[in-house]
Design a protein around this motif. Structure first.
Motif, PDB file in Angstrom:
ATOM      1  N   VAL A  58      37.967  58.267  35.278  1.00  0.00           N
ATOM      2  CA  VAL A  58      38.930  57.246  35.689  1.00  0.00           C
ATOM      3  C   VAL A  58      38.667  56.021  34.817  1.00  0.00           C
ATOM      4  CG1 VAL A  58      39.710  55.716  37.534  1.00  0.00           C
ATOM      5  CG2 VAL A  58      39.088  58.089  38.056  1.00  0.00           C
ATOM      6  N   ILE A  59      39.684  55.569  34.084  1.00  0.00           N
ATOM      7  CA  ILE A  59      39.583  54.373  33.248  1.00  0.00           C
ATOM      8  C   ILE A  59      40.364  53.260  33.948  1.00  0.00           C
ATOM      9  CG2 ILE A  59      39.902  53.385  30.962  1.00  0.00           C
ATOM     10  CD1 ILE A  59      38.056  55.829  30.998  1.00  0.00           C
ATOM     11  N   ASP A  60      39.678  52.224  34.352  1.00  0.00           N
ATOM     12  CA  ASP A  60      40.263  51.157  35.175  1.00  0.00           C
ATOM     13  C   ASP A  60      40.620  49.961  34.298  1.00  0.00           C
ATOM     14  OD1 ASP A  60      40.993  49.351  37.090  1.00  0.00           O
ATOM     15  OD2 ASP A  60      39.208  49.603  38.341  1.00  0.00           O
ATOM     16  N   LEU A  61      41.932  49.715  34.137  1.00  0.00           N
ATOM     17  CA  LEU A  61      42.415  48.565  33.366  1.00  0.00           C
ATOM     18  C   LEU A  61      43.101  47.537  34.268  1.00  0.00           C
ATOM     19  CD1 LEU A  61      43.959  50.360  30.242  1.00  0.00           C
ATOM     20  CD2 LEU A  61      41.731  49.248  30.427  1.00  0.00           C
ATOM     21  N   ARG A  62      42.898  47.624  35.561  1.00  0.00           N
ATOM     22  CA  ARG A  62      43.536  46.657  36.457  1.00  0.00           C
ATOM     23  C   ARG A  62      42.985  45.251  36.213  1.00  0.00           C
ATOM     24  NH1 ARG A  62      42.265  49.522  42.021  1.00  0.00           N
ATOM     25  NH2 ARG A  62      40.320  49.792  40.854  1.00  0.00           N
ATOM     26  N   ASN A  63      43.889  44.287  36.257  1.00  0.00           N
ATOM     27  CA  ASN A  63      43.527  42.875  36.044  1.00  0.00           C
ATOM     28  C   ASN A  63      42.881  42.624  34.679  1.00  0.00           C
ATOM     29  OD1 ASN A  63      44.519  42.404  38.566  1.00  0.00           O
ATOM     30  ND2 ASN A  63      42.537  42.118  39.544  1.00  0.00           N
ATOM     31  N   ASN A  64      43.148  43.496  33.728  1.00  0.00           N
ATOM     32  CA  ASN A  64      42.661  43.289  32.361  1.00  0.00           C
ATOM     33  C   ASN A  64      43.754  42.560  31.589  1.00  0.00           C
ATOM     34  OD1 ASN A  64      42.220  43.624  29.542  1.00  0.00           O
ATOM     35  ND2 ASN A  64      40.893  45.364  29.917  1.00  0.00           N
ATOM     36  N   PRO A  65      43.525  41.280  31.219  1.00  0.00           N
ATOM     37  CA  PRO A  65      44.596  40.487  30.615  1.00  0.00           C
ATOM     38  C   PRO A  65      44.857  40.785  29.151  1.00  0.00           C
ATOM     39  CG  PRO A  65      42.590  39.185  30.753  1.00  0.00           C
ATOM     40  CD  PRO A  65      42.296  40.501  31.427  1.00  0.00           C
ATOM     41  N   VAL A  89      48.508  32.645  37.235  1.00  0.00           N
ATOM     42  CA  VAL A  89      47.349  33.501  36.984  1.00  0.00           C
ATOM     43  C   VAL A  89      47.826  34.854  36.473  1.00  0.00           C
ATOM     44  CG1 VAL A  89      45.352  34.653  38.020  1.00  0.00           C
ATOM     45  CG2 VAL A  89      45.982  32.344  38.760  1.00  0.00           C
ATOM     46  N   VAL A  90      47.372  35.225  35.274  1.00  0.00           N
ATOM     47  CA  VAL A  90      47.593  36.589  34.787  1.00  0.00           C
ATOM     48  C   VAL A  90      46.555  37.506  35.423  1.00  0.00           C
ATOM     49  CG1 VAL A  90      47.632  38.102  32.768  1.00  0.00           C
ATOM     50  CG2 VAL A  90      48.611  35.809  32.630  1.00  0.00           C
ATOM     51  N   SER A  91      45.297  37.129  35.325  1.00  0.00           N
ATOM     52  CA  SER A  91      44.258  37.862  36.051  1.00  0.00           C
ATOM     53  C   SER A  91      42.947  37.092  36.012  1.00  0.00           C
ATOM     54  CB  SER A  91      44.041  39.268  35.461  1.00  0.00           C
ATOM     55  OG  SER A  91      43.467  39.179  34.190  1.00  0.00           O
ATOM     56  N   PRO A  92      42.157  37.206  37.089  1.00  0.00           N
ATOM     57  CA  PRO A  92      40.785  36.702  37.045  1.00  0.00           C
ATOM     58  C   PRO A  92      39.900  37.719  36.345  1.00  0.00           C
ATOM     59  CG  PRO A  92      41.224  37.649  39.188  1.00  0.00           C
ATOM     60  CD  PRO A  92      42.497  37.779  38.396  1.00  0.00           C
ATOM     61  N   ILE A  93      38.826  37.264  35.755  1.00  0.00           N
ATOM     62  CA  ILE A  93      37.882  38.145  35.063  1.00  0.00           C
ATOM     63  C   ILE A  93      36.757  38.507  36.021  1.00  0.00           C
ATOM     64  CG2 ILE A  93      36.310  38.323  33.081  1.00  0.00           C
ATOM     65  CD1 ILE A  93      38.132  36.219  31.696  1.00  0.00           C
ATOM     66  N   ASP A  94      36.365  39.754  36.043  1.00  0.00           N
ATOM     67  CA  ASP A  94      35.341  40.230  36.983  1.00  0.00           C
ATOM     68  C   ASP A  94      34.094  39.353  36.971  1.00  0.00           C
ATOM     69  OD1 ASP A  94      37.047  42.260  37.541  1.00  0.00           O
ATOM     70  OD2 ASP A  94      35.661  43.887  37.065  1.00  0.00           O
ATOM     71  N   ILE A 152      37.230  48.506  32.233  1.00  0.00           N
ATOM     72  CA  ILE A 152      37.321  47.633  31.063  1.00  0.00           C
ATOM     73  C   ILE A 152      38.015  46.350  31.511  1.00  0.00           C
ATOM     74  CG2 ILE A 152      38.155  47.388  28.702  1.00  0.00           C
ATOM     75  CD1 ILE A 152      38.252  50.424  28.496  1.00  0.00           C
ATOM     76  N   THR A 153      37.311  45.214  31.435  1.00  0.00           N
ATOM     77  CA  THR A 153      37.835  43.971  31.986  1.00  0.00           C
ATOM     78  C   THR A 153      38.637  43.159  30.974  1.00  0.00           C
ATOM     79  OG1 THR A 153      35.765  42.814  31.489  1.00  0.00           O
ATOM     80  CG2 THR A 153      35.973  43.815  33.663  1.00  0.00           C
ATOM     81  N   GLN A 154      38.392  43.331  29.696  1.00  0.00           N
ATOM     82  CA  GLN A 154      39.209  42.730  28.653  1.00  0.00           C
ATOM     83  C   GLN A 154      38.802  43.350  27.315  1.00  0.00           C
ATOM     84  OE1 GLN A 154      37.927  38.484  29.073  1.00  0.00           O
ATOM     85  NE2 GLN A 154      37.550  38.599  26.893  1.00  0.00           N
ATOM     86  N   PHE A 155      39.528  43.002  26.257  1.00  0.00           N
ATOM     87  CA  PHE A 155      39.289  43.595  24.946  1.00  0.00           C
ATOM     88  C   PHE A 155      38.732  42.533  24.003  1.00  0.00           C
ATOM     89  CE2 PHE A 155      42.229  46.388  27.013  1.00  0.00           C
ATOM     90  CZ  PHE A 155      41.845  47.657  26.605  1.00  0.00           C
ATOM     91  N   SER A 156      37.413  42.499  23.890  1.00  0.00           N
ATOM     92  CA  SER A 156      36.745  41.573  22.976  1.00  0.00           C
ATOM     93  C   SER A 156      36.170  42.374  21.811  1.00  0.00           C
ATOM     94  CB  SER A 156      35.648  40.793  23.700  1.00  0.00           C
ATOM     95  OG  SER A 156      34.568  41.643  24.032  1.00  0.00           O
ATOM     96  N   GLN A 157      35.402  41.714  20.969  1.00  0.00           N
ATOM     97  CA  GLN A 157      34.931  42.345  19.734  1.00  0.00           C
ATOM     98  C   GLN A 157      34.023  43.550  19.974  1.00  0.00           C
ATOM     99  OE1 GLN A 157      33.134  39.185  17.469  1.00  0.00           O
ATOM    100  NE2 GLN A 157      35.085  38.346  16.796  1.00  0.00           N
ATOM    101  N   THR A 158      33.379  43.632  21.125  1.00  0.00           N
ATOM    102  CA  THR A 158      32.409  44.706  21.373  1.00  0.00           C
ATOM    103  C   THR A 158      32.945  45.802  22.295  1.00  0.00           C
ATOM    104  OG1 THR A 158      31.440  43.570  23.289  1.00  0.00           O
ATOM    105  CG2 THR A 158      30.527  43.038  21.122  1.00  0.00           C
ATOM    106  N   THR A 159      34.203  45.719  22.727  1.00  0.00           N
ATOM    107  CA  THR A 159      34.690  46.616  23.778  1.00  0.00           C
ATOM    108  C   THR A 159      34.610  48.080  23.396  1.00  0.00           C
ATOM    109  OG1 THR A 159      36.145  44.904  24.679  1.00  0.00           O
ATOM    110  CG2 THR A 159      36.670  47.180  25.230  1.00  0.00           C
ATOM    111  N   ASP A 160      35.084  48.443  22.224  1.00  0.00           N
ATOM    112  CA  ASP A 160      35.089  49.860  21.847  1.00  0.00           C
ATOM    113  C   ASP A 160      33.669  50.411  21.746  1.00  0.00           C
ATOM    114  OD1 ASP A 160      36.257  52.348  20.872  1.00  0.00           O
ATOM    115  OD2 ASP A 160      35.431  51.778  18.937  1.00  0.00           O
ATOM    116  N   ALA A 161      32.776  49.660  21.122  1.00  0.00           N
ATOM    117  CA  ALA A 161      31.386  50.126  21.004  1.00  0.00           C
ATOM    118  C   ALA A 161      30.761  50.273  22.388  1.00  0.00           C
ATOM    119  CB  ALA A 161      30.578  49.144  20.153  1.00  0.00           C
TER     120      ALA A 161
END
Length: 451
Positions: free
Chosen positions: A226-233, A109-114, A196-205
């Motif tokens: 606080v920018i939370d990138l924990r468990n973000n694969p 497991v790299v990470s579970p998604i929220d 931020i749980t992962q980086f998909s096409q809409t993340t920045d917007a």
């Protein structure tokens, strides 16, 4: 037939005369000899294996073996798997909600998604999945294991999980349509919290919308984020670059360096910081990988954010999805990425500026008679304002921070069940977040008024 395609692609070359062989003749001849070996083994399997095997299955297995032997992230994707990957980067797909890799024959497991079945079941980064519905995963490719974990919505699967210092345990998950909301946020007093749980096409917007809303909700008293990138694969490289650019005014964000020097790419920030220079604390852990590490490395190297937590996963490579018309695609590692200071974090990770291990935070309930207080001392002076009566409860000063609860080490689970999950994003339970919020409050005290 696929066999005919292979022969058409290879036999002509194998039978080429010496006059057609280019300069690197010896090298080419060795390549042709090895291709002949492959064809010989292929034919032997087709004719002599104990049961009939489809040509397509043999070729797919050979391609997967070739690519997966290079590194854990290269693989062959048949048409179905290629479609699944395309859907997942758009933010909605079916399954358990878990990012995995392969290590020593086990699914890791790299990470579970929220807010997915895997997250709610308590799976954690670093867990090894050893069995799927009672059958061992050893011997399966990563693609085969992922295929078995996917299935019809509302169907169940039992995972056997091995975790360090804990007895192996079973978890039953119900498959669901995974709709990824990659950005979540809320106000913690006068501090903006963004996960931020992962980086998909809409993340920045989505990030820009959430930050704008927090600035409006909190108003002039806003102290920082606080920018939370924990468990973000991770996810899409362009989104990691865009998110980094949101907080930087200038300078390099990341460079990618491939086999040929002329293919090196550098990505630079454009002017404009969406939080206007306010203090930033970035949370990472060993489930923060790839695109998350690009963001953390860029903001750390430019001293734009303090990175807090534990060392990140250490995936410093770039994969390119190469279409194979009519046959799916291949995912091939084509470059390494480097932070602005020239660091490759491949297999090393981002070391936080402030190391904080996660702990379960619980208030320590001490009976009133056992609390230490001046009032309990023999012959203590009376408060003149009380006049023998209980004084009204004092109100804290405006904007004063509540005392942070003290952490207790997370208790191991009892044998036979999954450990309790710490709810990330809730400072009453999440010690790393509580520390990050305290750090923002401390930084804001030294920030010049009006900035």
């Amino acid at each position: 037939m696929i066999r005919k395609v292979l022969l058409a692609a290879g036999t002509t070359a194998w039978l080429a005369t010496s006059s057609l062989v280019p300069a690197h003749a010896a090298e080419r001849k060795e390549t042709y000899r090895l291709m002949e070996l492959f064809a010989e083994v292929f034919e032997k399997v087709r004719s002599d294996y104990v049961e009939p095997v489809k040509d397509e299955d043999l070729v797919e297995a050979a391609l997967n073996g070739m690519l997966s032997s290079l590194d854990p992230h290269s693989s062959y994707l048949n048409a179905k798997n290629a479609r699944d990957m395309e859907v997942s980067t758009k933010g909605e797909f079916g399954g358990l909600g878990i990012e995995v890799t392969m290590e020593s024959g086990w699914v890791k497991v790299v990470s579970p998604i929220d807010d997915t079945p895997a997250y709610r079941a308590g799976l954690q980064p670093g867990d090894f999945i050893t069995h799927l519905d009672g059958e061992p995963v050893q011997g399966l490719t990563l693609s085969e294991a992922v295929d078995r974990m996917r299935g019809l919505v509302n169907t169940d699967i039992k995972l056997t999980v091995r975790r360090a210092s804990v007895e192996p345990f079973d978890v039953k998950l119900t498959r669901a349509v995974i709709k990824i909301q990659t950005v979540r946020s809320h106000a913690e007093g006068n501090i903006g919290y963004v996960r931020i749980t992962q980086f998909s096409q809409t993340t920045d917007a989505d990030l820009r919308k959430h930050v704008g809303q927090l600035k409006k909700d909190i108003g002039k008293g806003l102290s920082g984020f606080v920018i939370d990138l924990r468990n973000n694969p991770g996810g899409l490289l362009d989104q990691a670059i865009a998110v980094s650019d949101d907080f930087l005014d200038k300078g390099e964000i990341v460079s990618t360096r491939s086999r040929r020097a002329e293919d090196t790419q550098r990505f630079n920030a454009k002017q404009g910081d969406i939080v206007d220079g306010l203090p930033l604390v970035l949370l990472v852990n060993d489930g923060s990988a790839s695109a998350s590490e690009i963001v953390a490395g860029a903001l750390q190297d430019h001293r734009r954010a303090l990175v807090l937590g534990t060392r990140s996963f250490g995936k410093g490579s770039v994969q390119t999805l190469i279409p194979l018309p009519g046959h799916g695609s291949m995912r091939l590692t084509t470059a390494r990425y480097y932070t602005p200071s020239g660091r490759s974090i491949q297999a090393v990770g981002i070391e936080p500026d402030i190391k904080v291990l996660q702990s379960k935070v619980e208030p320590i309930n001490v009976p009133e008679r056992e609390r230490r207080s001046e009032a309990n001392l023999r012959n203590a002076l009376q408060n003149p304002a009380k006049n023998g009566k209980e004084a009204p409860d004092a109100k804290p000063a405006e904007g004063a921070a509540k005392p942070a609860p003290q952490p207790e080490p997370e208790k191991e689970k009892e044998k036979g069940g999954a450990p309790a999950v710490i709810k990330m994003g809730d400072p009453a339970q999440d010690y790393q977040l509580a520390r990050a919020l305290d750090l923002i409050r401390g930084l804001s005290l030294y920030r010049p008024q009006g900035n």
